[in-house]
Design a protein around this motif. Structure first.
Motif, mmCIF file in Angstrom:
data_model
loop_
_atom_site.group_PDB
_atom_site.id
_atom_site.type_symbol
_atom_site.label_atom_id
_atom_site.label_comp_id
_atom_site.label_asym_id
_atom_site.label_seq_id
_atom_site.Cartn_x
_atom_site.Cartn_y
_atom_site.Cartn_z
ATOM 1 N N THR A 287 -7.723 -1.720 0.453
ATOM 2 C CA THR A 287 -7.732 -0.286 0.724
ATOM 3 C C THR A 287 -7.997 0.462 -0.586
ATOM 4 O O THR A 287 -8.042 -0.149 -1.662
ATOM 5 N N THR A 288 -8.189 1.774 -0.492
ATOM 6 C CA THR A 288 -8.530 2.579 -1.675
ATOM 7 C C THR A 288 -7.345 2.656 -2.629
ATOM 8 O O THR A 288 -6.268 3.147 -2.272
ATOM 9 N N ARG B 28 -4.879 5.965 -4.192
ATOM 10 C CA ARG B 28 -3.698 6.565 -3.567
ATOM 11 C C ARG B 28 -2.406 5.994 -4.156
ATOM 12 O O ARG B 28 -1.339 6.572 -3.973
ATOM 13 N N GLY C 87 -3.371 -3.550 3.913
ATOM 14 C CA GLY C 87 -2.593 -3.477 5.153
ATOM 15 C C GLY C 87 -3.408 -4.197 6.213
ATOM 16 O O GLY C 87 -4.354 -3.643 6.761
ATOM 17 N N THR D 72 2.082 -2.771 9.360
ATOM 18 C CA THR D 72 0.990 -3.239 8.494
ATOM 19 C C THR D 72 1.271 -2.948 7.025
ATOM 20 O O THR D 72 0.739 -3.617 6.141
ATOM 21 N N ARG E 192 0.851 -1.178 0.000
ATOM 22 C CA ARG E 192 0.000 0.000 0.000
ATOM 23 C C ARG E 192 0.889 1.231 0.000
ATOM 24 O O ARG E 192 2.015 1.134 -0.499
#
Lengths: 279, 177
Positions: free
Chosen positions: B80-81, B84, B64, B149, B34
């Motif tokens: 996660t999004t 980014r 994460g 993470t 990430r």
């Protein structure tokens, strides 16, 4: 004057951080069940079925509902007839530290927004204090994930924009959030106050139980109208299309200045976590 | 909506077949990365250094996880999004990354690079991390351990349920809703 040991606050906060990340409140669970029944898109229904199953697995196996166990937002109302023995802020952060380390929750906080080194224990918390009459201490823990937090917004509207301007701001914020904020959403809206006050109202709106409706009829109707409009957008569960884009719109208001109409939209995903205790 | 079971590493034939909207169960190795891990890989690539894993033909899961309890392979493990990571993604696609698992929109630059390099973008259901963790059969930190993470983990997944959001032609399921 009631005496309260700060350690009692630590112990409660520790437990509440863990509880909030493993189970949702009953109103949230009911809303997800209802969404699954109502959803018209087959893919949307499948997504919502996964969310129901996820809640079961989280509870049974004690795995956090979402890996983003959030930044710990703490609302603490302190009765003015309570004396706390010890350092309150340290006690709150210690509770978060213990909850996140002993509860196998993710540590998602960096010590500085620009150097971005993880603090390793999810502290510090975001703490909102208020002093109220009485001798109770009421604590709400609302761990906030940033997939949805990142899609939140403050709009400084003009008084002439009126209620139509507010509706437009909310609808546009939901559209801009799209799939990123993990719909079906809970939309917290703050109207009035100042720049920072409306943001805090929006955050607080997310912690309000769905069965507690505003006493102000205009605001209650506005919540219903916005929910209907958002769900007509077709964004749907996970943003993959469908009839359920939001589970609820909660609005809080506050008096404001003659020149302003601040509106804040705090997005929350379907993992809208909040636990409250009075001690 | 078609359904497929796909083994990883993903082959060219599967990449060609998948269309936006297809439901897919993935089995095989994926690597987690990430924000912080992407920055490090991007900088390493800029210096001409090797990445911590062979990116050619690989799949990255934007994840994460939360820590594993005793007896569990991993903690909660949802996406996660993805947006980014957009700044870094075209570089990784140029180096051979073939599929990404995340959630949310991608930039036009990422979509162009996916078309050019022949890659697909899958969404896993955000906020279903407890359920998705059950599909992860092994997990091992292979790089950037200090990131916690955000370290890079090698995962073996079995029947991980995902939806094809952007296919190699650039068709985008999010745009059609």
């Amino acid at each position: 004057m009631r005496e309260l040991d700060a350690k009692e606050i630590t112990d409660n906060i520790k437990e509440m951080c863990i509880e909030a990340n493993l189970t949702l409140s009953e109103d949230m669970r009911d809303a997800i069940d209802k969404a699954e029944r109502d959803e018209t898109s087959p893919l949307g229904k499948r997504v919502l079925g996964q969310l129901q199953e996820n809640l079961k697995v989280a509870k049974e196996d004690r795995i956090p509902i979402c890996q983003d166990t959030g930044m710990a937002v703490v609302f603490i109302e302190i009765g003015q007839d309570v004396h706390i023995n010890g350092n309150l802020e340290e006690a709150i952060n210690e509770g978060v530290r213990l909850g996140y380390t002993e509860g196998y929750l993710r540590k998602s906080v960096v010590r500085h927004p620009l150097d971005r080194v993880n603090t390793g224990d999810n502290t510090p918390a975001i703490i909102h204090y208020s002093i109220v009459p009485g001798e109770e201490v009421k604590i709400t823990i609302a761990p906030k994930g940033f997939g949805s937090e990142n899609m939140s917004k403050v709009c400084m509207l003009k008084p002439a924009d009126g209620v139509e301007g507010v509706k437009k701001a909310v609808i546009e914020a939901v559209a801009a959030a799209g799939p990123n904020a993990c719909p079906p959403l809970v939309v917290g809206v703050g109207i009035g106050g100042t720049f920072e006050k409306c943001a805090l109202l929006a955050k607080k709106a997310l912690t309000r139980s769905f069965d507690k409706r505003p006493s102000d009829k205009m605001i209650k109707d506005l919540e219903d109208e916005l929910l209907e409009k958002i769900n007509k957008s077709g964004l749907g569960p996970a943003g993959l299309g469908g009839s359920v884009t939001a589970l609820k719109v909660n609005i809080e208001t506050y008096p404001t200045h003659i020149a302003g109409l601040p509106v804040a939209i705090n997005m929350c995903c379907h993992v809208n976590r909040h636990v409250t205790r009075s001690i | 909506m078609k359904e497929y079971k796909i083994s990883l590493p993903i082959c060219e034939n599967d990449i060609d077949t998948l269309q936006a909207g297809d439901y897919v169960y993935l089995t095989g190795t994926v690597y987690t990365a990430r924000d912080a891990a992407h920055l490090r890989m991007y900088e390493a690539a800029g210096r001409g250094e090797d990445l911590p894993f062979d990116i050619k033909g690989s799949v990255i899961y934007y994840l994460g996880p939360s820590p594993a309890r005793e007896g569990q392979v991993i903690g909660s493990a949802g996406p996660t999004t993805s947006g980014r990571m957009d700044k870094y993604t075209p570089t990784l696609l140029d180096m051979g990354l073939k599929a990404m698992i995340g959630k949310g929109r991608r930039s036009p630059e990422v979509i162009e690079s996916m078309k050019k390099n022949g890659a697909v973008y899958f969404a896993a259901v955000g906020g279903a991390g407890a359920l998705l963790s059950k599909c992860i059969k092994s997990a091992e930190v292979i790089a950037y351990d200090d990131l916690g993470t955000e370290a890079i983990r090698k995962l073996y997944v079995e029947d991980l349920p995902v939806i094809t959001v952007i296919d190699r032609e650039g068709n985008n399921l999010y745009d059609s809703v």
